[in-house]
Scaffold this motif. Structure first.
Motif, PDB file in Angstrom:
ATOM      1  N   ASP A 177      -0.515  14.211  -6.370  1.00 61.09           N
ATOM      2  CA  ASP A 177       0.763  14.731  -5.879  1.00 61.09           C
ATOM      3  C   ASP A 177       1.864  13.688  -5.903  1.00 61.09           C
ATOM      4  OD1 ASP A 177       2.694  16.298  -4.816  1.00 61.09           O
ATOM      5  OD2 ASP A 177       1.703  16.711  -2.927  1.00 61.09           O
ATOM      6  N   LYS A 178       1.611  12.549  -5.299  1.00 60.88           N
ATOM      7  CA  LYS A 178       2.660  11.540  -5.224  1.00 60.88           C
ATOM      8  C   LYS A 178       2.051  10.182  -4.898  1.00 60.88           C
ATOM      9  CE  LYS A 178       7.180  10.588  -3.106  1.00 60.88           C
ATOM     10  NZ  LYS A 178       8.143  10.958  -2.050  1.00 60.88           N
ATOM     11  N   ILE A 179       2.538   9.146  -5.590  1.00 56.34           N
ATOM     12  CA  ILE A 179       2.091   7.783  -5.336  1.00 56.34           C
ATOM     13  C   ILE A 179       3.338   6.934  -5.124  1.00 56.34           C
ATOM     14  CG2 ILE A 179       0.786   5.816  -6.189  1.00 56.34           C
ATOM     15  CD1 ILE A 179      -0.796   7.680  -7.949  1.00 56.34           C
ATOM     16  N   ASP A 180       3.421   6.292  -3.980  1.00 51.88           N
ATOM     17  CA  ASP A 180       4.551   5.421  -3.659  1.00 51.88           C
ATOM     18  C   ASP A 180       4.093   3.967  -3.680  1.00 51.88           C
ATOM     19  OD1 ASP A 180       6.316   7.618  -3.094  1.00 51.88           O
ATOM     20  OD2 ASP A 180       5.233   7.882  -1.213  1.00 51.88           O
ATOM     21  N   PHE A 181       4.944   3.078  -4.169  1.00 55.90           N
ATOM     22  CA  PHE A 181       4.610   1.666  -4.268  1.00 55.90           C
ATOM     23  C   PHE A 181       5.523   0.835  -3.370  1.00 55.90           C
ATOM     24  CE2 PHE A 181       3.072   3.615  -8.104  1.00 55.90           C
ATOM     25  CZ  PHE A 181       1.866   2.975  -8.343  1.00 55.90           C
ATOM     26  N   THR A 182       4.954  -0.198  -2.773  1.00 62.62           N
ATOM     27  CA  THR A 182       5.734  -1.124  -1.970  1.00 62.62           C
ATOM     28  C   THR A 182       6.340  -2.184  -2.892  1.00 62.62           C
ATOM     29  OG1 THR A 182       3.884  -2.640  -1.565  1.00 62.62           O
ATOM     30  CG2 THR A 182       4.133  -0.764  -0.063  1.00 62.62           C
ATOM     31  N   ASP A 183       7.093  -3.110  -2.309  1.00 63.04           N
ATOM     32  CA  ASP A 183       7.693  -4.183  -3.093  1.00 63.04           C
ATOM     33  C   ASP A 183       6.699  -5.302  -3.404  1.00 63.04           C
ATOM     34  OD1 ASP A 183      10.165  -2.956  -3.179  1.00 63.04           O
ATOM     35  OD2 ASP A 183      10.811  -3.840  -1.276  1.00 63.04           O
ATOM     36  N   LEU A 184       5.508  -5.223  -2.840  1.00 64.06           N
ATOM     37  CA  LEU A 184       4.503  -6.260  -3.055  1.00 64.06           C
ATOM     38  C   LEU A 184       3.932  -6.149  -4.466  1.00 64.06           C
ATOM     39  CD1 LEU A 184       2.840  -8.553  -1.736  1.00 64.06           C
ATOM     40  CD2 LEU A 184       1.136  -6.827  -1.120  1.00 64.06           C
ATOM     41  N   VAL A 185       3.993  -7.234  -5.217  1.00 61.75           N
ATOM     42  CA  VAL A 185       3.423  -7.273  -6.562  1.00 61.75           C
ATOM     43  C   VAL A 185       1.984  -7.755  -6.451  1.00 61.75           C
ATOM     44  CG1 VAL A 185       3.578  -8.271  -8.876  1.00 61.75           C
ATOM     45  CG2 VAL A 185       5.672  -7.739  -7.587  1.00 61.75           C
ATOM     46  N   PRO A 186       1.001  -6.946  -6.854  1.00 64.98           N
ATOM     47  CA  PRO A 186      -0.399  -7.342  -6.689  1.00 64.98           C
ATOM     48  C   PRO A 186      -0.759  -8.572  -7.503  1.00 64.98           C
ATOM     49  CG  PRO A 186      -0.222  -5.344  -8.024  1.00 64.98           C
ATOM     50  CD  PRO A 186       1.135  -5.610  -7.468  1.00 64.98           C
ATOM     51  N   SER A 187      -1.531  -9.447  -6.881  1.00 61.66           N
ATOM     52  CA  SER A 187      -1.966 -10.687  -7.520  1.00 61.66           C
ATOM     53  C   SER A 187      -3.342 -10.499  -8.140  1.00 61.66           C
ATOM     54  CB  SER A 187      -2.005 -11.817  -6.487  1.00 61.66           C
ATOM     55  OG  SER A 187      -2.622 -12.974  -7.024  1.00 61.66           O
ATOM     56  N   HIS A 188      -3.618 -11.204  -9.217  1.00 62.53           N
ATOM     57  CA  HIS A 188      -4.890 -11.062  -9.918  1.00 62.53           C
ATOM     58  C   HIS A 188      -6.018 -11.882  -9.302  1.00 62.53           C
ATOM     59  CE1 HIS A 188      -3.465 -14.859 -11.633  1.00 62.53           C
ATOM     60  NE2 HIS A 188      -4.717 -15.098 -11.963  1.00 62.53           N
ATOM     61  N   ASP A 189      -5.714 -12.713  -8.312  1.00 62.91           N
ATOM     62  CA  ASP A 189      -6.736 -13.593  -7.755  1.00 62.91           C
ATOM     63  C   ASP A 189      -6.950 -13.383  -6.251  1.00 62.91           C
ATOM     64  OD1 ASP A 189      -4.335 -14.577  -6.894  1.00 62.91           O
ATOM     65  OD2 ASP A 189      -4.593 -16.597  -7.686  1.00 62.91           O
ATOM     66  N   MET A 212      -4.148   1.582  -0.873  1.00 63.52           N
ATOM     67  CA  MET A 212      -4.607   0.380  -1.556  1.00 63.52           C
ATOM     68  C   MET A 212      -3.897  -0.818  -0.948  1.00 63.52           C
ATOM     69  SD  MET A 212      -4.679  -0.456  -5.640  1.00 63.52           S
ATOM     70  CE  MET A 212      -5.996   0.712  -5.920  1.00 63.52           C
ATOM     71  N   GLU A 213      -4.684  -1.830  -0.589  1.00 65.81           N
ATOM     72  CA  GLU A 213      -4.154  -3.035   0.043  1.00 65.81           C
ATOM     73  C   GLU A 213      -4.714  -4.266  -0.648  1.00 65.81           C
ATOM     74  OE1 GLU A 213      -4.418  -1.963   4.673  1.00 65.81           O
ATOM     75  OE2 GLU A 213      -6.160  -1.379   3.479  1.00 65.81           O
ATOM     76  N   GLN A 214      -4.014  -5.381  -0.491  1.00 66.74           N
ATOM     77  CA  GLN A 214      -4.510  -6.649  -1.025  1.00 66.74           C
ATOM     78  C   GLN A 214      -4.489  -7.705   0.070  1.00 66.74           C
ATOM     79  OE1 GLN A 214      -2.508  -8.492  -4.512  1.00 66.74           O
ATOM     80  NE2 GLN A 214      -4.596  -8.827  -5.258  1.00 66.74           N
ATOM     81  N   LYS A 215      -5.534  -8.533   0.066  1.00 65.73           N
ATOM     82  CA  LYS A 215      -5.652  -9.563   1.096  1.00 65.73           C
ATOM     83  C   LYS A 215      -4.934 -10.827   0.652  1.00 65.73           C
ATOM     84  CE  LYS A 215      -8.989 -11.281   4.435  1.00 65.73           C
ATOM     85  NZ  LYS A 215     -10.422 -11.301   4.844  1.00 65.73           N
ATOM     86  N   LEU A 216      -3.809 -11.090   1.298  1.00 65.79           N
ATOM     87  CA  LEU A 216      -2.985 -12.247   0.991  1.00 65.79           C
ATOM     88  C   LEU A 216      -2.804 -13.087   2.249  1.00 65.79           C
ATOM     89  CD1 LEU A 216      -0.277 -10.458  -1.201  1.00 65.79           C
ATOM     90  CD2 LEU A 216      -2.227 -11.805  -2.014  1.00 65.79           C
ATOM     91  N   HIS A 217      -3.144 -14.349   2.154  1.00 63.56           N
ATOM     92  CA  HIS A 217      -3.026 -15.272   3.278  1.00 63.56           C
ATOM     93  C   HIS A 217      -3.772 -14.755   4.508  1.00 63.56           C
ATOM     94  CE1 HIS A 217      -0.046 -17.202   0.751  1.00 63.56           C
ATOM     95  NE2 HIS A 217       0.687 -16.105   0.743  1.00 63.56           N
ATOM     96  N   GLY A 218      -4.952 -14.176   4.261  1.00 66.89           N
ATOM     97  CA  GLY A 218      -5.798 -13.719   5.354  1.00 66.89           C
ATOM     98  C   GLY A 218      -5.406 -12.402   5.972  1.00 66.89           C
ATOM     99  N   GLU A 219      -4.427 -11.708   5.392  1.00 72.40           N
ATOM    100  CA  GLU A 219      -3.944 -10.442   5.964  1.00 72.40           C
ATOM    101  C   GLU A 219      -3.912  -9.361   4.882  1.00 72.40           C
ATOM    102  OE1 GLU A 219       0.130  -8.599   8.032  1.00 72.40           O
ATOM    103  OE2 GLU A 219      -0.047 -10.748   7.606  1.00 72.40           O
ATOM    104  N   TRP A 220      -4.386  -8.151   5.247  1.00 76.33           N
ATOM    105  CA  TRP A 220      -4.344  -7.031   4.319  1.00 76.33           C
ATOM    106  C   TRP A 220      -2.936  -6.442   4.292  1.00 76.33           C
ATOM    107  CZ3 TRP A 220      -7.956  -6.314   0.898  1.00 76.33           C
ATOM    108  CH2 TRP A 220      -9.263  -6.719   1.166  1.00 76.33           C
ATOM    109  N   ARG A 221      -2.336  -6.410   3.102  1.00 73.61           N
ATOM    110  CA  ARG A 221      -0.971  -5.900   2.944  1.00 73.61           C
ATOM    111  C   ARG A 221      -0.974  -4.703   2.005  1.00 73.61           C
ATOM    112  NH1 ARG A 221       3.097 -10.594   1.527  1.00 73.61           N
ATOM    113  NH2 ARG A 221       4.523  -8.828   1.915  1.00 73.61           N
ATOM    114  N   LYS A 222      -0.204  -3.687   2.356  1.00 72.96           N
ATOM    115  CA  LYS A 222      -0.212  -2.423   1.624  1.00 72.96           C
ATOM    116  C   LYS A 222       0.434  -2.557   0.255  1.00 72.96           C
ATOM    117  CE  LYS A 222       1.394   2.390   1.894  1.00 72.96           C
ATOM    118  NZ  LYS A 222       2.149   3.380   2.688  1.00 72.96           N
ATOM    119  N   LEU A 223      -0.243  -1.975  -0.753  1.00 70.71           N
ATOM    120  CA  LEU A 223       0.295  -1.900  -2.106  1.00 70.71           C
ATOM    121  C   LEU A 223       0.833  -0.514  -2.419  1.00 70.71           C
ATOM    122  CD1 LEU A 223      -2.497  -3.843  -4.065  1.00 70.71           C
ATOM    123  CD2 LEU A 223      -0.192  -4.671  -3.528  1.00 70.71           C
ATOM    124  N   THR A 224       0.039   0.513  -2.111  1.00 75.96           N
ATOM    125  CA  THR A 224       0.439   1.862  -2.468  1.00 75.96           C
ATOM    126  C   THR A 224      -0.357   2.877  -1.667  1.00 75.96           C
ATOM    127  OG1 THR A 224       0.710   3.414  -4.306  1.00 75.96           O
ATOM    128  CG2 THR A 224      -1.250   2.037  -4.338  1.00 75.96           C
TER     129      THR A 224
END
Length: 465
Positions: A177-189, A212-224
């Motif tokens: 239906d719909k996918i929204d993206f945050t301003d966070l650019v996902p990192s490959h590492d 979908m979230e990515q763990k950056l600097h010990g914190e899970w941050r939202k991607l989409t």
């Protein structure tokens, strides 16, 4: 008529028990919202906020590779490709005959999460990293597609199903239906986590929300965040199949469920307004006429001579195509092309077109609609065509059409359509359609753009200047 997806088996066998022993945990303490005492794997959770991915729990289902392995084993799929799929007719005897056989479920029952371990798996990392060092979003969409089916599996509960017997279902993806993206650019590492739950259920259809979230600097941050709509079919995919009803466990779940009802009503309304069924409204017809007048020499009154006004680009020049071959590694449990494979290739083609059109790196803002019209056979030759169909300021709306191409007859059958919204820092040229067909794409693109950006307005709204 929709693309088949990998259906999931029941969670009662020794395979699941072994996975559960390896990955299940019970957490004491508090999450980011101060909610404590969460438990997983069938035990109730104390608050719906956990369903928003705001918890210290890393995951409940291991890695995405673990999820895929359990799916394959629980379906009894033999490793290695064969053009002949084992019959599933014997499973129809286990299909529920009425809703009385299916106990109600809550959103908490289907909550699950899994990790894409980019920090520890170097071989896996190479599959996800893009040429600019970022993560390939197409790969992530592929994983979200698989994960959504896993969530459906978690929702289903068939008390009468014998242990070790696969689920008597085939899951059919209707749309994303719909996918929204945050301003966070996902990192490959850095590790990426998928989490989600069922958000709405009809008699034979089911909506899933995936974060979908990515763990950056010990914190899970939202991607989409994405919304998947699926239909349940029987084991042979010949008729609809009943699924467990969804009963909200509290007021917050009820709000989420009501949102699913609203989206269902909106889909019905959009079907009535489909440009293949009804003509554009008065305002939209006025837009098309204005574009027509801008592209001709009004002094000569020669309607057949088109002139491109300053600041415009012909729609036919804002296009890109690609031929994609599908192979056995791209198949699902039913020897059809896996929908995630199509989503990945369509997204990457749309990004390439956006980059070429804007002459600078674009940012994907929204995926407003992905529709699955027909299944795609393994070994099919796919002709994917991407078009910029609408622009507004520094935003562009792109459609990608996937056609199965028959090299012998030259015929093409559209199997999928994908709509994307991209942005760049600078203002973009306007799009000018040449034909009535392109004008309908322009109108459809404008509709998708306004929905994606939250700009939907009454049809009699004043015309913008």
């Amino acid at each position: 008529m929709f693309l088949l997806r990998t259906s999931l088996a029941s969670i009662g066998s020794k395979i699941f028990q072994r996975t559960a022993l390896r990955t299940s945990v019970v957490i004491s303490g508090k999450n980011n919202n101060g909610i404590g005492k969460f438990a997983v794997f069938g035990q109730s959770m104390s608050h719906i906020s956990y369903l928003k991915g705001q918890c210290d729990l890393e995951c409940t289902a291991g890695t995405m590779n673990d999820v895929k392995e359990v799916i394959i084993k629980k379906l009894g799929i033999e490793v290695g490709y064969t053009p002949f799929v084992s019959t599933r007719e014997h499973l129809t005897q286990y299909a529920p005959k009425s809703l009385d056989e299916l106990p109600p479920r809550s959103m908490q029952d289907s909550f699950t999460s899994a990790i894409i371990p980019l920090t520890s798996d170097k071989i896996l990392k190479d599959k996800y990293v893009g040429f600019m060092g970022n993560v390939r979003l197409g790969r992530l969409m592929e994983d979200m597609d698989m994960f959504a089916v896993w969530v459906v599996h978690k929702h289903l509960l068939l008390p009468k199903l014998p242990e070790g017997v696969a689920l008597p279902y085939t899951f059919v993806t209707v749309m994303v239906d719909k996918i929204d993206f945050t301003d966070l650019v996902p990192s490959h590492d850095a590790d990426i986590r998928l989490s989600g739950h069922v958000s709405w259920v009809g008699r034979t259809s089911i909506e899933i929300v995936v974060w979908m979230e990515q763990k950056l600097h010990g914190e899970w941050r939202k991607l989409t965040r994405a919304l998947f709509l699926m239909a349940a079919r029987d084991a042979t995919n010949t008729k609809a199949a009943l699924i467990n009803p969804l009963v909200p466990a509290n007021e917050e779940e009820k709000v989420i469920f009501d949102g699913g009802e609203s989206r269902k009503k909106r889909r019905i309304q959009l079907q009535k307004e489909d440009l293949l069924k009804t003509e554009p409204n008065d305002f939209e017809q006025g837009l098309v006429h204005d574009l027509f007048v801008k592209s001709i020499d009004t002094k000569s009154r020669a309607f057949n001579k088109r002139i491109l006004p300053p600041g415009y680009t012909w729609m036919e020049d804002a296009t890109m195509a690609n031929i994609v071959f599908s192979h056995p590694e791209d198949r699902n449990a039913h020897n059809k092309v896996f929908g995630g494979f199509l989503m990945r290739n369509a997204l990457e083609l749309s990004w390439a077109l956006a980059y070429n059109f804007a002459k600078r790196r674009p940012k994907l803002e929204h995926i407003s609609d992905i529709s699955f019209h027909h299944p795609v056979d393994v070994s099919s030759m796919l002709n994917m065509q991407a078009h910029v169909i609408y622009t507004d300021l520094h935003y562009m709306q792109i459609v990608v059409l996937a056609d199965v191409y028959d090299a012998v007859t030259g015929q093409q059958t559209t199997t999928n359509s994908f709509y994307y919204t991209y942005s760049v820092a600078e203002r973009l040229p306007h799009i000018m359609p040449k034909t009535y067909h392109e004008a309908m794409y322009y109108i459809e693109g404008r509709r998708k753009f306004r929905f994606a950006m939250g700009l939907d307005a009454p049809k009699n709204a004043a015309k913008p200047t």
